[in-house]
Design a protein around this motif. Structure first.
Motif, PDB file in Angstrom:
ATOM      1  N   PRO A  91       0.832  -1.204   0.000  1.00  0.00           N
ATOM      2  CA  PRO A  91       0.000   0.000   0.000  1.00  0.00           C
ATOM      3  C   PRO A  91       0.873   1.263   0.000  1.00  0.00           C
ATOM      4  O   PRO A  91       1.871   1.342   0.718  1.00  0.00           O
ATOM      5  N   ARG A  92       0.499   2.224  -0.844  1.00  0.00           N
ATOM      6  CA  ARG A  92       1.187   3.515  -0.939  1.00  0.00           C
ATOM      7  C   ARG A  92       0.105   4.588  -1.027  1.00  0.00           C
ATOM      8  O   ARG A  92      -0.460   4.798  -2.104  1.00  0.00           O
ATOM      9  N   GLY A  93      -0.207   5.225   0.094  1.00  0.00           N
ATOM     10  CA  GLY A  93      -1.274   6.213   0.098  1.00  0.00           C
ATOM     11  C   GLY A  93      -2.589   5.555  -0.270  1.00  0.00           C
ATOM     12  O   GLY A  93      -2.977   4.548   0.321  1.00  0.00           O
ATOM     13  N   SER A  94      -3.264   6.094  -1.278  1.00  0.00           N
ATOM     14  CA  SER A  94      -4.537   5.510  -1.714  1.00  0.00           C
ATOM     15  C   SER A  94      -4.340   4.471  -2.815  1.00  0.00           C
ATOM     16  O   SER A  94      -5.305   3.969  -3.371  1.00  0.00           O
ATOM     17  N   GLY A  95      -3.086   4.155  -3.129  1.00  0.00           N
ATOM     18  CA  GLY A  95      -2.795   3.188  -4.182  1.00  0.00           C
ATOM     19  C   GLY A  95      -1.949   2.034  -3.682  1.00  0.00           C
ATOM     20  O   GLY A  95      -1.814   1.804  -2.479  1.00  0.00           O
ATOM     21  N   THR A  96      -1.363   1.326  -4.616  1.00  0.00           N
ATOM     22  CA  THR A  96      -0.545   0.158  -4.315  1.00  0.00           C
ATOM     23  C   THR A  96       0.688   0.164  -5.210  1.00  0.00           C
ATOM     24  O   THR A  96       0.573   0.325  -6.433  1.00  0.00           O
ATOM     25  N   GLU A  97       1.855  -0.036  -4.602  1.00  0.00           N
ATOM     26  CA  GLU A  97       3.063  -0.229  -5.394  1.00  0.00           C
ATOM     27  C   GLU A  97       3.128  -1.706  -5.780  1.00  0.00           C
ATOM     28  O   GLU A  97       3.068  -2.585  -4.916  1.00  0.00           O
ATOM     29  N   VAL A  98       3.210  -1.956  -7.064  1.00  0.00           N
ATOM     30  CA  VAL A  98       3.364  -3.310  -7.596  1.00  0.00           C
ATOM     31  C   VAL A  98       4.817  -3.423  -8.031  1.00  0.00           C
ATOM     32  O   VAL A  98       5.261  -2.715  -8.932  1.00  0.00           O
ATOM     33  N   ARG A  99       5.558  -4.293  -7.364  1.00  0.00           N
ATOM     34  CA  ARG A  99       6.977  -4.467  -7.688  1.00  0.00           C
ATOM     35  C   ARG A  99       7.199  -5.891  -8.156  1.00  0.00           C
ATOM     36  O   ARG A  99       6.800  -6.849  -7.488  1.00  0.00           O
ATOM     37  N   ILE A 100       7.823  -6.009  -9.310  1.00  0.00           N
ATOM     38  CA  ILE A 100       8.113  -7.311  -9.902  1.00  0.00           C
ATOM     39  C   ILE A 100       9.620  -7.468  -9.981  1.00  0.00           C
ATOM     40  O   ILE A 100      10.309  -6.656 -10.610  1.00  0.00           O
ATOM     41  N   THR A 101      10.120  -8.504  -9.323  1.00  0.00           N
ATOM     42  CA  THR A 101      11.546  -8.808  -9.337  1.00  0.00           C
ATOM     43  C   THR A 101      11.715 -10.201  -9.916  1.00  0.00           C
ATOM     44  O   THR A 101      11.046 -11.144  -9.469  1.00  0.00           O
ATOM     45  N   GLU A 102      12.587 -10.322 -10.902  1.00  0.00           N
ATOM     46  CA  GLU A 102      12.850 -11.630 -11.515  1.00  0.00           C
ATOM     47  C   GLU A 102      14.353 -11.876 -11.475  1.00  0.00           C
ATOM     48  O   GLU A 102      15.136 -11.047 -11.946  1.00  0.00           O
TER      49      GLU A 102
END
Length: 139
Positions: A91-102
Protein backbone atom coordinates in the motif's frame (compact mmCIF):
# COMPACT_ATOMS: atom_id res chain seq x y z
CA UNK A 1 21.60 -9.67 -12.42
CA UNK A 2 17.90 -9.11 -11.90
CA UNK A 3 14.89 -7.52 -13.48
CA UNK A 4 13.25 -5.05 -11.11
CA UNK A 5 10.20 -3.12 -12.34
CA UNK A 6 7.56 -1.32 -10.34
CA UNK A 7 4.58 0.98 -10.68
CA UNK A 8 2.14 2.60 -8.30
CA UNK A 9 -1.44 1.95 -9.33
CA UNK A 10 -4.51 3.79 -8.08
CA UNK A 11 -6.17 0.73 -6.57
CA UNK A 12 -6.09 -1.16 -3.28
CA UNK A 13 -3.74 -4.11 -2.76
CA UNK A 14 -6.83 -6.32 -2.52
CA UNK A 15 -8.03 -5.11 -5.93
CA UNK A 16 -4.61 -5.63 -7.50
CA UNK A 17 -4.33 -9.09 -5.94
CA UNK A 18 -7.71 -10.01 -7.42
CA UNK A 19 -6.49 -8.85 -10.86
CA UNK A 20 -3.66 -11.39 -10.63
CA UNK A 21 -5.41 -14.19 -8.74
CA UNK A 22 -8.94 -14.32 -10.14
CA UNK A 23 -9.13 -16.22 -13.43
CA UNK A 24 -11.89 -14.08 -14.97
CA UNK A 25 -10.40 -10.80 -13.75
CA UNK A 26 -6.92 -11.71 -15.03
CA UNK A 27 -8.46 -12.81 -18.32
CA UNK A 28 -9.41 -9.21 -19.02
CA UNK A 29 -5.79 -8.00 -19.07
CA UNK A 30 -3.50 -11.09 -19.27
CA UNK A 31 -5.73 -13.64 -20.98
CA UNK A 32 -2.96 -16.01 -22.08
CA UNK A 33 -1.77 -16.75 -18.53
CA UNK A 34 -3.24 -19.67 -16.59
CA UNK A 35 -2.41 -19.40 -12.88
CA UNK A 36 -3.35 -21.31 -9.74
CA UNK A 37 -2.57 -18.65 -7.09
CA UNK A 38 -1.66 -21.02 -4.24
CA UNK A 39 1.71 -22.42 -3.15
CA UNK A 40 2.36 -25.47 -5.31
CA UNK A 41 -0.09 -24.23 -7.96
CA UNK A 42 0.81 -24.35 -11.62
CA UNK A 43 1.06 -21.62 -14.18
CA UNK A 44 1.27 -21.65 -17.93
CA UNK A 45 1.71 -18.73 -20.30
CA UNK A 46 1.03 -19.36 -23.99
CA UNK A 47 2.44 -16.63 -26.20
CA UNK A 48 3.91 -15.97 -29.64
CA UNK A 49 7.64 -15.38 -30.10
CA UNK A 50 9.27 -12.73 -32.31
CA UNK A 51 9.11 -15.12 -35.28
CA UNK A 52 5.37 -15.67 -34.90
CA UNK A 53 5.86 -19.15 -33.45
CA UNK A 54 3.77 -20.36 -30.53
CA UNK A 55 5.69 -20.65 -27.26
CA UNK A 56 4.89 -21.90 -23.77
CA UNK A 57 6.29 -20.90 -20.40
CA UNK A 58 5.49 -23.17 -17.45
CA UNK A 59 6.10 -22.86 -13.77
CA UNK A 60 5.02 -23.37 -10.19
CA UNK A 61 3.80 -20.93 -7.57
CA UNK A 62 6.21 -20.91 -4.62
CA UNK A 63 4.43 -18.37 -2.37
CA UNK A 64 0.95 -16.87 -2.33
CA UNK A 65 0.32 -14.51 0.56
CA UNK A 66 -2.88 -12.59 -0.22
CA UNK A 67 -2.81 -9.62 -0.80
CA UNK A 68 0.93 -8.98 -0.46
CA UNK A 69 3.08 -11.52 -2.30
CA UNK A 70 2.84 -13.84 -5.28
CA UNK A 71 6.02 -15.71 -6.19
CA UNK A 72 6.76 -18.38 -8.74
CA UNK A 73 9.49 -20.02 -10.78
CA UNK A 74 9.03 -20.45 -14.50
CA UNK A 75 10.88 -21.36 -17.68
CA UNK A 76 10.22 -21.30 -21.39
CA UNK A 77 10.07 -24.69 -23.10
CA UNK A 78 13.64 -25.76 -23.81
CA UNK A 79 15.15 -23.25 -21.38
CA UNK A 80 18.00 -24.75 -19.33
CA UNK A 81 16.86 -23.32 -15.98
CA UNK A 82 13.95 -21.45 -14.45
CA UNK A 83 13.90 -17.87 -13.25
CA UNK A 84 12.25 -16.76 -10.04
CA UNK A 85 9.59 -14.04 -9.95
CA UNK A 86 8.32 -12.13 -6.91
CA UNK A 87 5.36 -9.80 -7.22
CA UNK A 88 4.94 -7.70 -4.09
CA UNK A 89 1.98 -5.44 -3.41
CA UNK A 90 2.61 -2.62 -0.93
CA UNK A 91 0.00 0.00 0.00
CA UNK A 92 1.19 3.52 -0.94
CA UNK A 93 -1.27 6.21 0.10
CA UNK A 94 -4.54 5.51 -1.71
CA UNK A 95 -2.80 3.19 -4.18
CA UNK A 96 -0.55 0.16 -4.32
CA UNK A 97 3.06 -0.23 -5.39
CA UNK A 98 3.36 -3.31 -7.60
CA UNK A 99 6.98 -4.47 -7.69
CA UNK A 100 8.11 -7.31 -9.90
CA UNK A 101 11.55 -8.81 -9.34
CA UNK A 102 12.85 -11.63 -11.52
CA UNK A 103 16.15 -13.34 -10.73
CA UNK A 104 18.11 -16.40 -11.85
CA UNK A 105 19.46 -15.01 -15.12
CA UNK A 106 22.98 -16.10 -14.16
CA UNK A 107 21.82 -19.73 -14.59
CA UNK A 108 21.17 -19.14 -18.29
CA UNK A 109 23.80 -18.74 -21.03
CA UNK A 110 21.73 -16.02 -22.73
CA UNK A 111 20.66 -14.48 -19.41
CA UNK A 112 21.40 -10.82 -20.21
CA UNK A 113 19.41 -10.95 -23.44
CA UNK A 114 16.49 -12.79 -21.85
CA UNK A 115 16.51 -10.41 -18.88
CA UNK A 116 16.17 -7.44 -21.25
CA UNK A 117 13.25 -9.15 -23.01
CA UNK A 118 11.53 -9.89 -19.71
CA UNK A 119 12.11 -6.35 -18.43
CA UNK A 120 10.27 -5.04 -21.50
CA UNK A 121 7.53 -7.63 -21.02
CA UNK A 122 6.99 -6.75 -17.36
CA UNK A 123 6.67 -3.08 -18.30
CA UNK A 124 3.89 -4.00 -20.73
CA UNK A 125 2.15 -6.16 -18.10
CA UNK A 126 2.36 -3.35 -15.53
CA UNK A 127 0.86 -0.87 -18.00
CA UNK A 128 -1.94 -3.33 -18.84
CA UNK A 129 -2.58 -3.98 -15.14
CA UNK A 130 -2.75 -0.25 -14.43
CA UNK A 131 -5.27 0.31 -17.24
CA UNK A 132 -7.33 -2.61 -15.96
CA UNK A 133 -7.56 -1.79 -12.24
CA UNK A 134 -7.53 2.01 -12.17
CA UNK A 135 -10.85 3.83 -12.28
CA UNK A 136 -11.72 5.08 -15.75
CA UNK A 137 -11.94 8.68 -14.54
CA UNK A 138 -8.40 8.47 -13.12
CA UNK A 139 -9.51 8.99 -9.56
Amino acid sequence: MSVDESAVVAASAERVWRAFADHDDRGEWWHYLYLEPVAGGSLEERWTDEHGEPAVTRGEVTHANEPALLAFSWADEGQEAATDVEITLTPRGSGTEVRITETGWDRLPDGPSLAADHRAGWRVHLANLRRHVEPADGG
